[in-house]
Scaffold this active site. Sequence first.
Site, PDB file in Angstrom:
ATOM      1  N   CYS A   1      18.271 -10.040  -6.118  1.00  0.00           N
ATOM      2  CA  CYS A   1      19.374 -10.987  -6.332  1.00  0.00           C
ATOM      3  C   CYS A   1      19.516 -11.339  -7.808  1.00  0.00           C
ATOM      4  O   CYS A   1      20.627 -11.505  -8.316  1.00  0.00           O
ATOM      5  CB  CYS A   1      19.151 -12.247  -5.499  1.00  0.00           C
ATOM      6  SG  CYS A   1      17.563 -13.064  -5.782  1.00  0.00           S
TER       7      CYS A   1
ATOM      8  N   CYS B   1      19.986  -8.099  -0.062  1.00  0.00           N
ATOM      9  CA  CYS B   1      18.672  -8.731   0.071  1.00  0.00           C
ATOM     10  C   CYS B   1      17.928  -8.122   1.256  1.00  0.00           C
ATOM     11  O   CYS B   1      18.428  -8.144   2.388  1.00  0.00           O
ATOM     12  CB  CYS B   1      18.811 -10.237   0.264  1.00  0.00           C
ATOM     13  SG  CYS B   1      17.215 -11.041   0.591  1.00  0.00           S
TER      14      CYS B   1
ATOM     15  N   CYS C   1      11.811 -15.115   1.083  1.00  0.00           N
ATOM     16  CA  CYS C   1      11.856 -14.252  -0.107  1.00  0.00           C
ATOM     17  C   CYS C   1      10.568 -13.455  -0.291  1.00  0.00           C
ATOM     18  O   CYS C   1       9.461 -14.013  -0.301  1.00  0.00           O
ATOM     19  CB  CYS C   1      12.118 -15.123  -1.335  1.00  0.00           C
ATOM     20  SG  CYS C   1      12.131 -14.231  -2.897  1.00  0.00           S
TER      21      CYS C   1
ATOM     22  N   SER D   1       0.816  -1.214   0.000  1.00  0.00           N
ATOM     23  CA  SER D   1       0.000   0.000   0.000  1.00  0.00           C
ATOM     24  C   SER D   1       0.850   1.263   0.000  1.00  0.00           C
ATOM     25  O   SER D   1       2.014   1.251   0.388  1.00  0.00           O
ATOM     26  CB  SER D   1      -0.908   0.015   1.236  1.00  0.00           C
ATOM     27  OG  SER D   1      -1.864  -0.999   1.168  1.00  0.00           O
TER      28      SER D   1
ATOM     29  N   CYS E   1      11.412  -9.561  -4.452  1.00  0.00           N
ATOM     30  CA  CYS E   1      11.832  -8.239  -4.933  1.00  0.00           C
ATOM     31  C   CYS E   1      12.686  -8.335  -6.184  1.00  0.00           C
ATOM     32  O   CYS E   1      12.857  -7.354  -6.899  1.00  0.00           O
ATOM     33  CB  CYS E   1      12.575  -7.481  -3.834  1.00  0.00           C
ATOM     34  SG  CYS E   1      14.235  -8.097  -3.478  1.00  0.00           S
TER      35      CYS E   1
ATOM     36  N   THR F   1       2.452   3.874 -12.269  1.00  0.00           N
ATOM     37  CA  THR F   1       1.100   3.337 -12.413  1.00  0.00           C
ATOM     38  C   THR F   1       0.419   3.891 -13.650  1.00  0.00           C
ATOM     39  O   THR F   1      -0.182   3.143 -14.439  1.00  0.00           O
ATOM     40  CB  THR F   1       0.256   3.646 -11.161  1.00  0.00           C
ATOM     41  OG1 THR F   1       0.910   3.111 -10.008  1.00  0.00           O
ATOM     42  CG2 THR F   1      -1.122   3.033 -11.279  1.00  0.00           C
TER      43      THR F   1
ATOM     44  N   ARG G   1      10.500  -4.189  -3.424  1.00  0.00           N
ATOM     45  CA  ARG G   1      10.267  -4.479  -4.842  1.00  0.00           C
ATOM     46  C   ARG G   1      11.296  -3.761  -5.693  1.00  0.00           C
ATOM     47  O   ARG G   1      11.654  -2.612  -5.411  1.00  0.00           O
ATOM     48  CB  ARG G   1       8.869  -3.992  -5.242  1.00  0.00           C
ATOM     49  CG  ARG G   1       8.406  -4.448  -6.614  1.00  0.00           C
ATOM     50  CD  ARG G   1       8.066  -5.913  -6.619  1.00  0.00           C
ATOM     51  NE  ARG G   1       7.489  -6.335  -7.877  1.00  0.00           N
ATOM     52  CZ  ARG G   1       7.233  -7.582  -8.187  1.00  0.00           C
ATOM     53  NH1 ARG G   1       7.461  -8.530  -7.298  1.00  0.00           N
ATOM     54  NH2 ARG G   1       6.732  -7.900  -9.354  1.00  0.00           N
TER      55      ARG G   1
END
Length: 546
Positions: free
Chosen positions: A520, A490, A514, A53, A517, A337, A301
């Site tokens: 890696c 990470c 995990c 959000s 995102c 977006t 992300r």
Amino acid sequence: MTQIERDEMEFDVVVVGGGPAGLATAIRLKQITPETSVCLIEKGSEIGAQIVSGAVIEPRALQELFPNLETLNAPLRTPVSEERVLFLTEKRSFQIPYINLLMPHMNNHGNFVVSLGEVCRWLGEQAEALGVEIYPGFAGAELFIENNRVAGVITGDMGIDKDGSHGPNFTPGMILKAKQTVLTEGARGSLSAQAMKRFGLRRGVDPQTYGLGVKEVWEVPKENHRPGFVQHSFGWPLDDHTYGGAWLYHFGDNLVSYGFVTGLDYSNPYLSPFEEMQRTKLHPAFKEHFKGGKRIIYGARALNEGGFQSIPRLTFPGGVLAGDSAGFLNMPKIKGTHTAMKSGILAADAVAEALKTDRSEASSLTQRVRDSWLWSELRMARNIRPAFSKWGMKAGALYAGIDSMIFRGRAPWTLHHPHADNETLRAASLSERINYPKPDNVLTFDRVSSVFLSGTNHEENQPPHLKLRKKAIWKTINHDVFDSPESRYCPAGVYEQEEKSEHHWELRINAQNCVHCKTCDIKDPAQNIEWCPPEGGGGPNYPVGM
């Protein structure tokens, strides 16, 4: 090897990914060709479940998709009411004046702070009302190829045990056949990577470059809530040669979205994007906003930062790329977006034309994009991000002002991204360690407690979806040269280097942590870490309506 028998379903169009781009594509297709059968698959447990959000969106593409938007009760409830852009030093902040003149990309007048997961769920409802078949919990495992064209996708097998054998609940993935397949998986999508490699879609364009966005949502006391307040910062705590900065948005019912983006072209292997995000909360310009509050959501992300010069060829036999699969995010705006949705609308128009004329490739998409405001917007912003990489934070910001005020985005040159992000790390022996403050568990936290708030879950007995292609490469490159940078970049604590015996090191992979995102997959210096989709529904599971 025994060939697995798979059930098949046939559609005119299969859309992979239930984010803004995929949903916009599906909706537009049913609006202009109601007879077209459209299937949309989403690897999350429900639409919006893997979108954190708190985002600022431009309603432009949404209004194009729904000209009667004001009558549809769309979840656009918090208009931007106040905004600041700050340059930070360790103890102070300096507000950038004349934002509309110096940094017009950052102008948020007329925009809304939203729960993007809630927006996606609303879009999903609109899509289903039009007849789109939506299947959450299904990950696209591989492209289905016939006669050297994409003819659909194969969803992931379910019920495979850790050793790769078929467990008692084994269910083979399905073949979803389609005349056209639309890939809208987000940044670094696995099927999109397959398509780019097979059809050479990246030939002749700059490498895609990325940022890692690490994000929290806080609930704060009503008296401290400032609905519509938007703040961005750059400068401290990053050095002058590392791109990134923080954001903070007040929205909804006493909610604050806070996060930090670190450009993944950074060079110091000891840098930790997660720790940079945590310590920025201690700065006076941010600390006051969390007073009396409680952290309720955590996520991360990867974001596309390459922009205009990194956009690949968009079409291939049997399908198209759209949204962040193609890299349409406008990094100077820190928004994707509206651009993702616009690309989805254009993809739908091109796919509808290809279906009508029985063409294998929806080749009109390229020209449709070039003729749209999407192309001109990204083109005008094309030099901002590479300027920061080329000249550093302060000189890059100065160039951004010159590009905006004098050239208005129309400079007669284009700056380029010379390297992929995995090529930029400096050897650990030549780098300075960074001493990050320990978490106080009030304002700052560790990775373990953070991952818990993401709702991340993977089927316990499934094969790990993260693995090393060659273990020996990790030891000679990642450990010996760079001192295991994956243990720091990470944001979920997936990777830990362990000394099994004297001078014998191994990498422990906690794949169950995990949050998808993809860092890696992007930053590993030898490209030796393999990320593949886990069983559908696995991964983070964020509260959609918050």
